[in-house]
Design an enzyme around this catalytic site. Structure first.
Site, PDB file in Angstrom:
ATOM      1  N   ASN A  83     -38.357  48.845 -20.398  1.00  0.00           N
ATOM      2  CA  ASN A  83     -39.103  49.092 -21.704  1.00  0.00           C
ATOM      3  C   ASN A  83     -40.283  48.062 -21.521  1.00  0.00           C
ATOM      4  O   ASN A  83     -39.948  46.811 -21.420  1.00  0.00           O
ATOM      5  CB  ASN A  83     -37.948  48.567 -22.693  1.00  0.00           C
ATOM      6  CG  ASN A  83     -38.452  48.310 -24.011  1.00  0.00           C
ATOM      7  OD1 ASN A  83     -39.605  48.846 -24.338  1.00  0.00           O
ATOM      8  ND2 ASN A  83     -37.775  47.562 -24.955  1.00  0.00           N
ATOM      9  N   LYS A 113     -42.329  47.406 -23.841  1.00  0.00           N
ATOM     10  CA  LYS A 113     -42.545  46.729 -25.068  1.00  0.00           C
ATOM     11  C   LYS A 113     -43.956  46.674 -25.606  1.00  0.00           C
ATOM     12  O   LYS A 113     -44.546  47.721 -25.068  1.00  0.00           O
ATOM     13  CB  LYS A 113     -41.885  45.192 -25.095  1.00  0.00           C
ATOM     14  CG  LYS A 113     -40.608  45.090 -24.752  1.00  0.00           C
ATOM     15  CD  LYS A 113     -39.775  43.946 -24.993  1.00  0.00           C
ATOM     16  CE  LYS A 113     -38.418  43.978 -24.516  1.00  0.00           C
ATOM     17  NZ  LYS A 113     -37.358  42.787 -25.128  1.00  0.00           N
ATOM     18  N   HIS A 144     -33.409  49.524 -30.789  1.00  0.00           N
ATOM     19  CA  HIS A 144     -33.408  48.192 -29.985  1.00  0.00           C
ATOM     20  C   HIS A 144     -33.272  46.869 -30.901  1.00  0.00           C
ATOM     21  O   HIS A 144     -33.719  46.873 -32.276  1.00  0.00           O
ATOM     22  CB  HIS A 144     -34.803  48.051 -29.171  1.00  0.00           C
ATOM     23  CG  HIS A 144     -34.918  46.986 -28.327  1.00  0.00           C
ATOM     24  ND1 HIS A 144     -35.151  45.529 -28.804  1.00  0.00           N
ATOM     25  CD2 HIS A 144     -34.930  46.990 -26.996  1.00  0.00           C
ATOM     26  CE1 HIS A 144     -35.242  45.148 -27.519  1.00  0.00           C
ATOM     27  NE2 HIS A 144     -35.008  45.756 -26.524  1.00  0.00           N
ATOM     28  N   GLU A 192     -34.826  44.202 -31.418  1.00  0.00           N
ATOM     29  CA  GLU A 192     -36.213  43.703 -31.859  1.00  0.00           C
ATOM     30  C   GLU A 192     -36.490  44.645 -33.181  1.00  0.00           C
ATOM     31  O   GLU A 192     -37.023  44.105 -33.960  1.00  0.00           O
ATOM     32  CB  GLU A 192     -37.141  43.780 -30.743  1.00  0.00           C
ATOM     33  CG  GLU A 192     -36.920  42.673 -29.606  1.00  0.00           C
ATOM     34  CD  GLU A 192     -37.743  42.926 -28.393  1.00  0.00           C
ATOM     35  OE1 GLU A 192     -37.575  42.243 -27.702  1.00  0.00           O
ATOM     36  OE2 GLU A 192     -38.472  43.863 -28.259  1.00  0.00           O
ATOM     37  N   GLU A 214     -27.010  45.458 -25.427  1.00  0.00           N
ATOM     38  CA  GLU A 214     -27.846  44.361 -25.147  1.00  0.00           C
ATOM     39  C   GLU A 214     -27.541  43.362 -26.202  1.00  0.00           C
ATOM     40  O   GLU A 214     -27.773  43.231 -27.343  1.00  0.00           O
ATOM     41  CB  GLU A 214     -29.342  44.758 -25.695  1.00  0.00           C
ATOM     42  CG  GLU A 214     -30.085  45.945 -24.713  1.00  0.00           C
ATOM     43  CD  GLU A 214     -31.526  45.968 -24.795  1.00  0.00           C
ATOM     44  OE1 GLU A 214     -32.199  45.842 -23.535  1.00  0.00           O
ATOM     45  OE2 GLU A 214     -32.040  46.160 -25.770  1.00  0.00           O
ATOM     46  N   GLY A 220     -34.811  38.182 -23.317  1.00  0.00           N
ATOM     47  CA  GLY A 220     -36.205  37.572 -23.149  1.00  0.00           C
ATOM     48  C   GLY A 220     -35.856  36.097 -23.191  1.00  0.00           C
ATOM     49  O   GLY A 220     -36.747  35.294 -23.248  1.00  0.00           O
ATOM     50  N   SER A 254     -32.199  40.193 -19.991  1.00  0.00           N
ATOM     51  CA  SER A 254     -32.816  39.343 -18.989  1.00  0.00           C
ATOM     52  C   SER A 254     -32.121  40.002 -17.504  1.00  0.00           C
ATOM     53  O   SER A 254     -31.483  39.132 -16.836  1.00  0.00           O
ATOM     54  CB  SER A 254     -32.150  37.793 -18.995  1.00  0.00           C
ATOM     55  OG  SER A 254     -32.867  37.484 -20.290  1.00  0.00           O
TER      56      SER A 254
END
Length: 256
Positions: A10, A12, A100, A102, A172, A178, A218
């Protein structure tokens, strides 16, 4: 049953079209030598780079698949700034990432919204990767499974059992995305095993055994092998490491 490992990068909000072309050139060479034929491998560039990346993959005759990072649930309409599953398909995408963290945390996406998108994506014959996972506060409060099971049930609401094997889930943990922190292999396996059990409840043993569950958060070359070696970890949804061809290829190699 043996499930084929699936690794997806991904990107992003990184890489222009030209930058994406350069990365793809490196990826095609490195991933092919890292066992890309034995594992399913995909990349999810930003929308603006999809066409150029697809062209580069086609020119190279690569088996790397192309994924979108999000979509709207409608085919078309007055939805400024949105992209439909049909548009992604037209751009050459094989699938799309949905829900996701985010998108959930920063843009207010809900379980119900993810469910609508999932139905639309399946309707276009695309491969959805549905993301689920808890925040650090939820984990510390002992609510990991409460959150994850709600998200899985919410996304799969109204689906037919026959549709489940067409879906990939990605666990996730939000606190590991991140941040440099990652769930231990044992922590990942615990939640993946619970998800597998829920899938068995929702769709029966055959469907539960067929659905692949990626780990994301990560994932790096130095922890990929241990994570991917767990019985219910069927691949990885890779963020930052997917922007470096060498690192991504090493993760793919760990998935062989």
């Amino acid at each position: 049953m043996a499930r084929r490992k699936f690794v997806c990068g991904n990107w992003k909000m990184h890489k222009t079209g030209q930058e994406g072309l350069q990365l793809v050139k490196e990826l095609v060479q490195r991933v092919a030598g890292a066992g890309g034929a034995s594992a399913q491998v995909g990349i999810a560039p930003p929308f603006t780079a999809l066409a150029q990346v697809k062209w580069a993959l086609s020119q190279a005759g690569s088996s790397l698949q192309l994924f979108g990072q999000n979509c709207h649930h409608e085919k078309q309409g007055a939805f400024t700034g949105e992209v439909s599953p049909a548009m992604l398909k037209d751009a050459g995408c094989d699938g799309v990432i949905l829900g996701h963290s985010e998108r959930r945390q920063l843009f207010g996406e809900t379980d119900e919204g993810v469910a609508r998108k999932l139905k639309a994506v399946l309707g276009e014959g695309l491969h959805p990767i549905v993301c689920v996972g808890e925040t650090l506060q939820e984990r510390e409060a002992g609510k990991t499974w409460e959150v994850v099971s709600r998200q899985v049930r919410g996304a799969f609401a109204g689906l037919e059992t026959a549709q489940l094997p067409r879906i990939t889930l990605a666990y996730e943990p939000v606190w590991a995305i991140g941040t440099g922190r990652n769930a231990t292999a044992a922590q990942a396996q615990e939640v993946h095993g619970q998800i597998r059990g829920l899938l068995r409840e929702l769709g029966g043993a055959a469907a539960a055994d067929a659905v692949r569950i990626q780990y994301g958060g990560s994932v790096k070359p130095d922890n990929a092998a241990e994570l991917l070696g767990q019985p219910d970890v069927d691949g990885a949804l890779v963020g930052g490491a997917s922007l470096k061809a060498e690192d991504f290829a090493k993760i793919v190699e760990a998935a062989r």
